[in-house]
Design a protein around this motif. Structure first.
Motif, PDB file in Angstrom:
ATOM      1  N   MET A 244       0.714  -0.947   0.177  1.00 17.76           N
ATOM      2  CA  MET A 244       0.007  -0.137  -0.021  1.00 17.76           C
ATOM      3  C   MET A 244       0.884   1.052  -0.015  1.00 17.76           C
ATOM      4  SD  MET A 244      -2.912  -1.433  -0.013  1.00 17.76           S
ATOM      5  CE  MET A 244      -4.110   0.043   0.723  1.00 17.76           C
ATOM      6  N   ALA A 245       0.845   2.052  -0.966  1.00 18.81           N
ATOM      7  CA  ALA A 245       1.959   3.156  -1.225  1.00 18.81           C
ATOM      8  C   ALA A 245       0.941   4.292  -1.882  1.00 18.81           C
ATOM      9  CB  ALA A 245       3.182   2.671  -1.794  1.00 18.81           C
ATOM     10  N   ASP A 246       1.290   5.510  -1.597  1.00 13.45           N
ATOM     11  CA  ASP A 246       0.851   6.699  -2.366  1.00 13.45           C
ATOM     12  C   ASP A 246      -0.734   6.461  -2.602  1.00 13.45           C
ATOM     13  OD1 ASP A 246       3.467   7.378  -2.117  1.00 13.45           O
ATOM     14  OD2 ASP A 246       4.012   6.326  -3.968  1.00 13.45           O
ATOM     15  N   GLY A 247      -1.729   5.912  -1.814  1.00 13.53           N
ATOM     16  CA  GLY A 247      -2.826   5.730  -1.879  1.00 13.53           C
ATOM     17  C   GLY A 247      -3.277   4.564  -3.080  1.00 13.53           C
ATOM     18  N   ARG A 248      -2.266   3.767  -3.450  1.00 10.39           N
ATOM     19  CA  ARG A 248      -2.457   2.551  -4.446  1.00 10.39           C
ATOM     20  C   ARG A 248      -2.202   1.286  -3.714  1.00 10.39           C
ATOM     21  NH1 ARG A 248       0.799   3.908  -9.478  1.00 10.39           N
ATOM     22  NH2 ARG A 248      -0.176   1.700  -9.992  1.00 10.39           N
ATOM     23  N   GLU A 249      -2.695   0.431  -4.224  1.00 10.05           N
ATOM     24  CA  GLU A 249      -2.476  -1.160  -3.968  1.00 10.05           C
ATOM     25  C   GLU A 249      -1.812  -1.661  -4.958  1.00 10.05           C
ATOM     26  OE1 GLU A 249      -5.130  -4.977  -3.278  1.00 10.05           O
ATOM     27  OE2 GLU A 249      -5.571  -3.204  -1.754  1.00 10.05           O
ATOM     28  N   ARG A 250      -0.624  -2.209  -4.563  1.00 13.03           N
ATOM     29  CA  ARG A 250       0.269  -3.023  -5.614  1.00 13.03           C
ATOM     30  C   ARG A 250       0.531  -4.584  -5.067  1.00 13.03           C
ATOM     31  NH1 ARG A 250       4.550   1.278  -7.537  1.00 13.03           N
ATOM     32  NH2 ARG A 250       3.087   3.262  -7.634  1.00 13.03           N
ATOM     33  N   THR A 251       0.250  -5.542  -5.880  1.00 12.04           N
ATOM     34  CA  THR A 251       0.613  -6.968  -5.465  1.00 12.04           C
ATOM     35  C   THR A 251       1.387  -7.588  -6.639  1.00 12.04           C
ATOM     36  OG1 THR A 251      -1.751  -7.184  -4.752  1.00 12.04           O
ATOM     37  CG2 THR A 251      -0.517  -9.220  -5.245  1.00 12.04           C
ATOM     38  N   VAL A 252       2.476  -8.085  -6.015  1.00  8.21           N
ATOM     39  CA  VAL A 252       3.437  -8.751  -6.917  1.00  8.21           C
ATOM     40  C   VAL A 252       3.820 -10.393  -6.545  1.00  8.21           C
ATOM     41  CG1 VAL A 252       4.495  -6.344  -7.183  1.00  8.21           C
ATOM     42  CG2 VAL A 252       5.366  -7.847  -5.389  1.00  8.21           C
ATOM     43  N   ARG A 253       4.495 -10.881  -7.319  1.00  5.89           N
ATOM     44  CA  ARG A 253       4.981 -12.075  -7.002  1.00  5.89           C
ATOM     45  C   ARG A 253       6.490 -12.022  -6.913  1.00  5.89           C
ATOM     46  NH1 ARG A 253       2.521 -16.607  -5.371  1.00  5.89           N
ATOM     47  NH2 ARG A 253       3.847 -18.014  -6.623  1.00  5.89           N
ATOM     48  N   THR A 254       6.909 -12.485  -6.013  1.00  4.01           N
ATOM     49  CA  THR A 254       8.424 -12.280  -5.645  1.00  4.01           C
ATOM     50  C   THR A 254       9.122 -13.378  -4.893  1.00  4.01           C
ATOM     51  OG1 THR A 254       9.986 -10.650  -4.637  1.00  4.01           O
ATOM     52  CG2 THR A 254       7.901 -10.798  -3.497  1.00  4.01           C
ATOM     53  N   ASN A 255      10.561 -13.629  -5.362  1.00  5.67           N
ATOM     54  CA  ASN A 255      11.122 -14.464  -4.414  1.00  5.67           C
ATOM     55  C   ASN A 255      12.475 -13.655  -3.647  1.00  5.67           C
ATOM     56  OD1 ASN A 255      13.080 -13.895  -6.534  1.00  5.67           O
ATOM     57  ND2 ASN A 255      12.789 -15.844  -7.277  1.00  5.67           N
ATOM     58  N   ALA A 256      11.996 -12.237  -3.484  1.00  4.84           N
ATOM     59  CA  ALA A 256      13.104 -11.466  -2.824  1.00  4.84           C
ATOM     60  C   ALA A 256      13.416 -12.061  -1.357  1.00  4.84           C
ATOM     61  CB  ALA A 256      12.519 -10.235  -2.839  1.00  4.84           C
ATOM     62  N   ALA A 257      14.563 -11.373  -0.887  1.00  9.83           N
ATOM     63  CA  ALA A 257      15.088 -12.068   0.420  1.00  9.83           C
ATOM     64  C   ALA A 257      14.689 -11.008   1.202  1.00  9.83           C
ATOM     65  CB  ALA A 257      16.453 -12.098   0.116  1.00  9.83           C
ATOM     66  N   THR A 258      14.349  -9.718   1.218  1.00 10.06           N
ATOM     67  CA  THR A 258      13.964  -8.571   1.868  1.00 10.06           C
ATOM     68  C   THR A 258      12.683  -7.728   1.324  1.00 10.06           C
ATOM     69  OG1 THR A 258      15.600  -6.981   1.029  1.00 10.06           O
ATOM     70  CG2 THR A 258      16.361  -8.352   2.711  1.00 10.06           C
ATOM     71  N   VAL A 259      12.050  -7.233   2.446  1.00  6.61           N
ATOM     72  CA  VAL A 259      10.823  -6.374   1.945  1.00  6.61           C
ATOM     73  C   VAL A 259      11.555  -5.205   1.069  1.00  6.61           C
ATOM     74  CG1 VAL A 259       9.342  -4.691   3.020  1.00  6.61           C
ATOM     75  CG2 VAL A 259       9.454  -6.856   4.143  1.00  6.61           C
ATOM     76  N   ARG A 260      12.824  -4.693   1.310  1.00 12.34           N
ATOM     77  CA  ARG A 260      13.031  -3.627   0.335  1.00 12.34           C
ATOM     78  C   ARG A 260      13.221  -4.026  -0.845  1.00 12.34           C
ATOM     79  NH1 ARG A 260      15.844   0.893   2.168  1.00 12.34           N
ATOM     80  NH2 ARG A 260      15.992   0.085   4.431  1.00 12.34           N
ATOM     81  N   GLU A 261      13.957  -5.197  -1.053  1.00  6.78           N
ATOM     82  CA  GLU A 261      14.310  -5.746  -2.322  1.00  6.78           C
ATOM     83  C   GLU A 261      12.768  -6.018  -3.175  1.00  6.78           C
ATOM     84  OE1 GLU A 261      16.163  -9.809  -4.496  1.00  6.78           O
ATOM     85  OE2 GLU A 261      16.676  -9.136  -2.307  1.00  6.78           O
ATOM     86  N   ALA A 262      11.793  -6.371  -2.454  1.00 11.12           N
ATOM     87  CA  ALA A 262      10.601  -6.681  -3.045  1.00 11.12           C
ATOM     88  C   ALA A 262       9.896  -5.260  -3.393  1.00 11.12           C
ATOM     89  CB  ALA A 262       9.535  -7.328  -2.199  1.00 11.12           C
ATOM     90  N   ILE A 263      10.242  -4.195  -2.640  1.00  9.10           N
ATOM     91  CA  ILE A 263       9.474  -2.994  -3.010  1.00  9.10           C
ATOM     92  C   ILE A 263      10.157  -2.509  -4.227  1.00  9.10           C
ATOM     93  CG2 ILE A 263       9.393  -0.556  -2.365  1.00  9.10           C
ATOM     94  CD1 ILE A 263       9.240  -1.522   0.570  1.00  9.10           C
ATOM     95  N   GLU A 264      11.583  -2.798  -4.510  1.00 12.59           N
ATOM     96  CA  GLU A 264      12.072  -2.160  -5.757  1.00 12.59           C
ATOM     97  C   GLU A 264      11.597  -3.151  -6.851  1.00 12.59           C
ATOM     98  OE1 GLU A 264      16.222  -2.754  -4.789  1.00 12.59           O
ATOM     99  OE2 GLU A 264      16.362  -0.963  -3.489  1.00 12.59           O
ATOM    100  N   GLN A 265      11.282  -4.451  -6.690  1.00 11.62           N
ATOM    101  CA  GLN A 265      10.516  -4.957  -7.731  1.00 11.62           C
ATOM    102  C   GLN A 265       9.276  -4.695  -8.054  1.00 11.62           C
ATOM    103  OE1 GLN A 265      11.064  -9.283  -6.775  1.00 11.62           O
ATOM    104  NE2 GLN A 265      13.266  -9.273  -6.660  1.00 11.62           N
ATOM    105  N   ALA A 266       8.686  -3.958  -7.058  1.00 14.73           N
ATOM    106  CA  ALA A 266       7.207  -3.619  -7.408  1.00 14.73           C
ATOM    107  C   ALA A 266       7.380  -2.058  -7.923  1.00 14.73           C
ATOM    108  CB  ALA A 266       6.363  -3.502  -6.253  1.00 14.73           C
ATOM    109  N   GLY A 267       8.435  -1.608  -8.162  1.00 17.18           N
ATOM    110  CA  GLY A 267       8.752  -0.321  -8.820  1.00 17.18           C
ATOM    111  C   GLY A 267       8.143   0.903  -7.663  1.00 17.18           C
ATOM    112  N   ILE A 268       8.383   0.883  -6.471  1.00 15.18           N
ATOM    113  CA  ILE A 268       8.129   1.584  -5.523  1.00 15.18           C
ATOM    114  C   ILE A 268       9.332   2.114  -4.755  1.00 15.18           C
ATOM    115  CG2 ILE A 268       6.703   2.046  -2.985  1.00 15.18           C
ATOM    116  CD1 ILE A 268       4.974  -0.222  -4.107  1.00 15.18           C
ATOM    117  N   GLY A 269       9.615   3.391  -4.995  1.00 15.51           N
ATOM    118  CA  GLY A 269      10.938   3.880  -4.406  1.00 15.51           C
ATOM    119  C   GLY A 269      10.801   4.561  -3.066  1.00 15.51           C
TER     120      GLY A 269
END
Length: 459
Positions: A244-269
Motif C-alpha cells: 500500500m503506497a501513495d494511495g494505491r495497492e500493488r500486488t507482486v509475485r516475488t522471491n526477494a530476500a527482503t521487503v526492501r528488495e521486493a519494494i524495488e521489484q514492485a517499482g516503488i521507491g
C-alpha cells in the motif's frame, strides 16, 4: 569377491573313467570366495579319488601275475596248458566277485564328486547390486542382503536406503539397491534446518523434500550434483506480497530476500526517511500486506525552564518550627531541539533529539530552626488564651479569614506577625509559636488587637 566363479570340475563320464585327477582340478583357485562347506566337500572328493586310483592299479598288477587267466596266454600265442581238475569249493564265485570289489569304490567316488559339485553350484548366486544408480552384476554365496553388503565391505547408516531389506534372503537373479543419504543444510524462506536426502542432484532433492521450486531462487543450479558430504542450499520460494503506497495497492509475485528488495521489484521507491510498516530488512511472507510510509522531517528549537532544587539546613539560632529562606531558588533555561515528522501527511508527536543548558538553575537554601521556643511571656501569663483562640479562629491554627488578610489562632496580619519576630505567615507556624507571639502583642498593646474577642482573655 570375484564377479564370477568357475564350476568346481568336469562331470564324471562313467564308472570306467579315470578319476585320479591331479590336485586343483576340482578346486576353484584361491580367493574365489567359496565357503567352508564347499572346500570340505572338495577335499573329501580328492581323498576318495586317491583311494580309488590305488585299488585300480592293484587290480591291473594282479592281472599280470601267472595264472591270471587263459585269455592272456592265448593273446601271446602260447601252447595250451593242461587244466587241473575242478575243486570242490566255489572258486568261480570268488573270481566273479573280484570285478565288483574293484567297481564299488569307483562308484562311491563318482557319486560323492557329483554331490559336492551340485552343492557348490547351487550355493553360487548371480545378483545385481546397484549403488547410487551404478549397477553391476556379481556372483555371491551370501545368504541375505546384509551378508552381501558385509562381503562387499559396504557400511550403511540410518539415513541410507537398502532395498529389499537388509535381512531379505537372496536368490539368483535378485536385484539389490543401495542409496546413500546426503546431508543438506537447507535454508527455506529464511528458516534454516538440517535435512537428509538420497537424491544425487539438487533437483532430485527438492522433489524428494517436497519443496516447490517453480519461480524460486536457488543458490545452486537444479542440475548441480550432491556429493556424499552434502551441500548448503538456500531456497526462496515465490510469494504473493501486497504493498500500500501513495494511495494505491500493488500486488507482486516475488522471491526477494527482503521487503526492501521486493519494494524495488514492485517499482516503488523509498526516498529520504521513507520506511515501511515492517522492518525493510525483514523477510516478506506469503500473503503479507505492507504499508509504505512517506516521511517528511523538520526541526524546531525551544527554550524551556529547568526547575531548581531545594536544600534545607538546620539553624540553631532559629526557634524550632521556624524556616527561613536564605537563598531564593531560580529556574534555569534549557535549549531543546525537536524533530517534527509528518507521516503520510499526519503530524507526529515531536521527538527530542538534542539539548543544551543556556542558564543553570540556582538552588534554594532554607534554614530550619532547632532552638527551643520559650513557653512564657512575663505580664501575659494566667490569661484565657484558649478562649481567645476559640473566639477568633474556632481553635484552628491554620484558619484564614475570607479576605485572606488574617490568619492563625489569633488572626494576625502578616505585617504584625513578622514585627513580632515571626517568619512567613502566622497560619503556617506551630500553635505554641502563635500563642507566644500573641502574648508578646498583648504585653505591648493589651487586648486592643482583638476588639471583639479580647474580653475572653479575662472571662
Amino acid at each position: 569377491m570375484a564377479d564370477s566363479l568357475p564350476v568346481a570340475g568336469p562331470p564324471v563320464a562313467g564308472l570306467g573313467t579315470d578319476v585320479d585327477a591331479g590336485p586343483g582340478d576340482h578346486d576353484a583357485g584361491p580367493g574365489q570366495g567359496q565357503g567352508p562347506g564347499a572346500q570340505g566337500g572338495r577335499a573329501a572328493s580328492r581323498r576318495a579319488a586317491a583311494a580309488a586310483g590305488g585299488r585300480k592299479r592293484s587290480a591291473r598288477g594282479a592281472a599280470s601275475r601267472p595264472g591270471a587267466g587263459a585269455g592272456a596266454g592265448a593273446e601271446a600265442g602260447a601252447q595250451p596248458v593242461p587244466q587241473s581238475p575242478p575243486r570242490t569249493r566255489s572258486a568261480p564265485r570268488e573270481r566273479g566277485a573280484d570285478p565288483l570289489r574293484r567297481l564299488l569304490p569307483q562308484a562311491l567316488v563318482v557319486a560323492f564328486l557329483a554331490g559336492g559339485t551340485s552343492a557348490f553350484i547351487a550355493g553360487d548366486k548371480a545378483v545385481q547390486l546397484s549403488v547410487d544408480g551404478k549397477p553391476r552384476t556379481l556372483h555371491t554365496f551370501a545368504g541375505d542382503v546384509d551378508e552381501l553388503l558385509a562381503d562387499e565391505g559396504m557400511a550403511v547408516g540410518e539415513h541410507d536406503i537398502v532395498a529389499p531389506g537388509r535381512h531379505h534372503d537372496l536368490a539368483s537373479g535378485d536385484r539389490v539397491i543401495v542409496r546413500y543419504g546426503r546431508p543438506v543444510s537447507l535454508t527455506l524462506d529464511g528458516e534454516r534446518r538440517q535435512v537428509w536426502t538420497t537424491a544425487r542432484t539438487v533437483d532430485g532433492a527438492l522433489r524428494q523434500l517436497g519443496v516447490r521450486a517453480e519461480g524460486a531462487y536457488l543458490s545452486a543450479s537444479r542440475s548441480a550434483p550432491i556429493g556424499r558430504k552434502g551441500l548448503d542450499l538456500d531456497v526462496r520460494t515465490e510469494r504473493t506480497v501486497t504493498f500500500m503506497a501513495d494511495g494505491r495497492e500493488r500486488t507482486v509475485r516475488t522471491n526477494a530476500a527482503t521487503v526492501r528488495e521486493a519494494i524495488e521489484q514492485a517499482g516503488i521507491g523509498l526516498r529520504g526517511e521513507d520506511t515501511t510498516s515492517v522492518d525493510p530488512e525483514s523477510f516478506p511472507r506469503e500473503g503479507q500486506t505492507i504499508s509504505v510510509m512517506r516521511i517528511s522531517a523538520d526541526e524546531e528549537t525551544r527554550e524551556e525552564p529547568i526547575d531548581f532544587s531545594t536544600e534545607r539546613h538546620e539553624d540553631p539560632s532559629l526557634y524550632k518550627g521556624t524556616e527561613v529562606v536564605s537563598q531564593r531558588g531560580e529556574k534555569g533555561v534549557e535549549r531543546v531541539t525537536y524533530s517534527l515528522r509528518t507521516v503520510n501527511g499526519v503530524k507526529q508527536k515531536p521527538k527530542k533529539i538534542r539539548s543544551e543548558v543556556v542558564r543553570p538553575p540556582r538552588t534554594e537554601v532554607v534554614k530550619v530552626g532547632t532552638k527551643a521556643r520559650p513557653t512564657t511571656v512575663q505580664g501575659a501569663e494566667g490569661l484565657n488564651w484558649n478562649g481567645l483562640a476559640q473566639c477568633e479562629a474556632g481553635g484552628r491554627p491554620d484558619a484564614v479569614d475570607p479576605s485572606g488578610t488574617y490568619g492563625g489562632l489569633y488572626q494576625f496580619d502578616t505585617h504584625t506577625w513578622q514585627s513580632l519576630g515571626g517568619a512567613g505567615r502566622p497560619q503556617d507556624a506551630p500553635s505554641e509559636e502563635q500563642t507566644m507571639r500573641a502574648k508578646k502583642l498583648y504585653v505591648s498593646r493589651g487586648a486592643s488587637p482583638w476588639p471583639v474577642c479580647g474580653r475572653k482573655l479575662h472571662g
